[in-house]
Design a protein around this motif. Sequence first.
Motif, PDB file in Angstrom:
ATOM      1  N   GLU A  64       0.822  -1.206   0.000  1.00  0.00           N
ATOM      2  CA  GLU A  64       0.000   0.000   0.000  1.00  0.00           C
ATOM      3  C   GLU A  64       0.859   1.260   0.000  1.00  0.00           C
ATOM      4  OE1 GLU A  64      -3.120   0.092  -0.603  1.00  0.00           O
ATOM      5  OE2 GLU A  64      -3.265  -2.089  -0.601  1.00  0.00           O
ATOM      6  N   ILE A  65       2.038   1.187   0.609  1.00  0.00           N
ATOM      7  CA  ILE A  65       3.002   2.288   0.511  1.00  0.00           C
ATOM      8  C   ILE A  65       3.362   2.510  -0.955  1.00  0.00           C
ATOM      9  CG2 ILE A  65       5.431   2.900   0.928  1.00  0.00           C
ATOM     10  CD1 ILE A  65       3.860   3.520   3.361  1.00  0.00           C
ATOM     11  N   CYS A  66       3.615   1.408  -1.669  1.00  0.00           N
ATOM     12  CA  CYS A  66       3.949   1.486  -3.094  1.00  0.00           C
ATOM     13  C   CYS A  66       2.783   2.074  -3.892  1.00  0.00           C
ATOM     14  CB  CYS A  66       4.297   0.104  -3.628  1.00  0.00           C
ATOM     15  SG  CYS A  66       5.824  -0.595  -2.959  1.00  0.00           S
ATOM     16  N   ALA A  67       1.563   1.655  -3.561  1.00  0.00           N
ATOM     17  CA  ALA A  67       0.386   2.159  -4.276  1.00  0.00           C
ATOM     18  C   ALA A  67       0.225   3.659  -4.052  1.00  0.00           C
ATOM     19  CB  ALA A  67      -0.867   1.416  -3.808  1.00  0.00           C
ATOM     20  N   GLN A  68       0.408   4.108  -2.798  1.00  0.00           N
ATOM     21  CA  GLN A  68       0.336   5.533  -2.503  1.00  0.00           C
ATOM     22  C   GLN A  68       1.334   6.305  -3.359  1.00  0.00           C
ATOM     23  OE1 GLN A  68      -1.302   7.486   0.516  1.00  0.00           O
ATOM     24  NE2 GLN A  68      -2.708   5.992  -0.332  1.00  0.00           N
ATOM     25  N   ALA A  69       2.579   5.816  -3.375  1.00  0.00           N
ATOM     26  CA  ALA A  69       3.642   6.514  -4.102  1.00  0.00           C
ATOM     27  C   ALA A  69       3.366   6.523  -5.603  1.00  0.00           C
ATOM     28  CB  ALA A  69       4.978   5.834  -3.820  1.00  0.00           C
ATOM     29  N   LEU A  70       2.884   5.402  -6.130  1.00  0.00           N
ATOM     30  CA  LEU A  70       2.583   5.315  -7.560  1.00  0.00           C
ATOM     31  C   LEU A  70       1.533   6.352  -7.944  1.00  0.00           C
ATOM     32  CD1 LEU A  70       3.156   3.544 -10.133  1.00  0.00           C
ATOM     33  CD2 LEU A  70       1.107   2.260  -9.516  1.00  0.00           C
ATOM     34  N   TYR A  71       0.457   6.426  -7.176  1.00  0.00           N
ATOM     35  CA  TYR A  71      -0.598   7.386  -7.469  1.00  0.00           C
ATOM     36  C   TYR A  71      -0.120   8.825  -7.271  1.00  0.00           C
ATOM     37  CZ  TYR A  71      -4.015   3.584  -7.646  1.00  0.00           C
ATOM     38  OH  TYR A  71      -4.723   2.453  -7.986  1.00  0.00           O
ATOM     39  N   HIS A  72       0.665   9.058  -6.227  1.00  0.00           N
ATOM     40  CA  HIS A  72       1.165  10.411  -5.985  1.00  0.00           C
ATOM     41  C   HIS A  72       2.070  10.867  -7.127  1.00  0.00           C
ATOM     42  CE1 HIS A  72       0.591   9.779  -1.359  1.00  0.00           C
ATOM     43  NE2 HIS A  72      -0.537  10.055  -1.979  1.00  0.00           N
ATOM     44  N   GLY A  73       2.968   9.981  -7.570  1.00  0.00           N
ATOM     45  CA  GLY A  73       3.867  10.330  -8.662  1.00  0.00           C
ATOM     46  C   GLY A  73       3.119  10.601  -9.950  1.00  0.00           C
ATOM     47  N   GLN A  74       2.128   9.770 -10.249  1.00  0.00           N
ATOM     48  CA  GLN A  74       1.337   9.960 -11.460  1.00  0.00           C
ATOM     49  C   GLN A  74       0.494  11.230 -11.379  1.00  0.00           C
ATOM     50  OE1 GLN A  74      -0.314   5.961 -11.110  1.00  0.00           O
ATOM     51  NE2 GLN A  74       0.311   5.556 -13.200  1.00  0.00           N
ATOM     52  N   GLY A  75      -0.033  11.511 -10.189  1.00  0.00           N
ATOM     53  CA  GLY A  75      -0.865  12.698 -10.013  1.00  0.00           C
ATOM     54  C   GLY A  75      -0.095  13.983 -10.237  1.00  0.00           C
ATOM     55  N   ILE A  76       1.168  14.006  -9.866  1.00  0.00           N
ATOM     56  CA  ILE A  76       1.985  15.205 -10.016  1.00  0.00           C
ATOM     57  C   ILE A  76       2.251  15.523 -11.485  1.00  0.00           C
ATOM     58  CG2 ILE A  76       4.381  16.029  -9.751  1.00  0.00           C
ATOM     59  CD1 ILE A  76       4.329  15.050  -6.928  1.00  0.00           C
ATOM     60  N   ILE A  77       2.464  14.486 -12.289  1.00  0.00           N
ATOM     61  CA  ILE A  77       2.966  14.693 -13.654  1.00  0.00           C
ATOM     62  C   ILE A  77       1.910  14.482 -14.724  1.00  0.00           C
ATOM     63  CG2 ILE A  77       3.728  12.383 -14.313  1.00  0.00           C
ATOM     64  CD1 ILE A  77       5.947  15.533 -14.329  1.00  0.00           C
ATOM     65  N   SER A  78       0.714  14.032 -14.333  1.00  0.00           N
ATOM     66  CA  SER A  78      -0.323  13.681 -15.301  1.00  0.00           C
ATOM     67  C   SER A  78      -0.647  14.832 -16.249  1.00  0.00           C
ATOM     68  CB  SER A  78      -1.596  13.258 -14.565  1.00  0.00           C
ATOM     69  OG  SER A  78      -2.628  13.026 -15.479  1.00  0.00           O
ATOM     70  N   HIS A  79      -0.941  14.501 -17.511  1.00  0.00           N
ATOM     71  CA  HIS A  79      -1.261  15.505 -18.530  1.00  0.00           C
ATOM     72  C   HIS A  79      -2.698  15.997 -18.416  1.00  0.00           C
ATOM     73  CE1 HIS A  79       2.395  14.590 -20.988  1.00  0.00           C
ATOM     74  NE2 HIS A  79       2.263  13.420 -20.395  1.00  0.00           N
ATOM     75  N   SER A  80      -3.561  15.217 -17.781  1.00  0.00           N
ATOM     76  CA  SER A  80      -4.987  15.510 -17.759  1.00  0.00           C
ATOM     77  C   SER A  80      -5.461  15.820 -16.343  1.00  0.00           C
ATOM     78  CB  SER A  80      -5.756  14.307 -18.322  1.00  0.00           C
ATOM     79  OG  SER A  80      -7.100  14.315 -17.918  1.00  0.00           O
ATOM     80  N   ASP A  81      -6.257  16.885 -16.220  1.00  0.00           N
ATOM     81  CA  ASP A  81      -6.823  17.216 -14.911  1.00  0.00           C
ATOM     82  C   ASP A  81      -7.736  16.094 -14.417  1.00  0.00           C
ATOM     83  OD1 ASP A  81      -5.506  19.631 -14.834  1.00  0.00           O
ATOM     84  OD2 ASP A  81      -7.224  20.801 -15.566  1.00  0.00           O
TER      85      ASP A  81
END
Length: 215
Positions: A64-81
């Motif tokens: 779940e730590i990995c899942a949090q980090a994956l989503y956080h990283g993607q959320g920062i750089i995502s092209h779409s709101d």
Amino acid sequence: MTSQRHYSFLDKLCLGVDQAIRALTNHPRTSGKPYPASDVDEYPLSDVQRRQSAALMRINHAGEICAQALYHGQGIISHSDAVQTKMQQAAIEEGDHLDWCGQRLEELGSHTSYLNPLWYAGSFCIGMIAGMIGDKWSLGFVAETERQVIRHLEGHLHLLPVQDQRSYTILEQMERDEAKHRDEAVAAGAEELPDFIKRMMALTSKVMVKTAYWV
């Protein structure tokens, strides 16, 4: 009339640091969903059974730590709101799982993985890379991650001591939630990942599982 605030990349990074600290100190943002095991009786466990349950819950907490980090990283750089919002909401829902696993580890008198900062950093970088490649690929990483997590959870449900119904109930609810996240990512247009990336993800997961079982 108020206008919606648009965050700069630096703003997002600062928010990312806050999210990382919350996750690693077991104070993640959550949806407030109730603890699944609250009404489940605690049956006596032998020392061996308690260690087995704790090791499995430690693995799931690290996951779940990995899942949090994956989503956080993607959320920062995502092209779409829209995708960014979806990632943030998914991270909050995964925060429930992180909180539940941490609470169960406390009940079992055990600890979270000492390598959680390493798991977080690696997954955060993977999330940012996936986000940079494109939203469909980013969603593809989410869908494949959830598929692999579900397989792990199914295996853990068979490995838990029969007496440990509290942990069992938590993992069952987590499995249902992960399936929902997988289906949402697919419905949002997730790209199917190449087989070699899936194999790399599975290999990385195995390293984390073997390590987190002990530390």
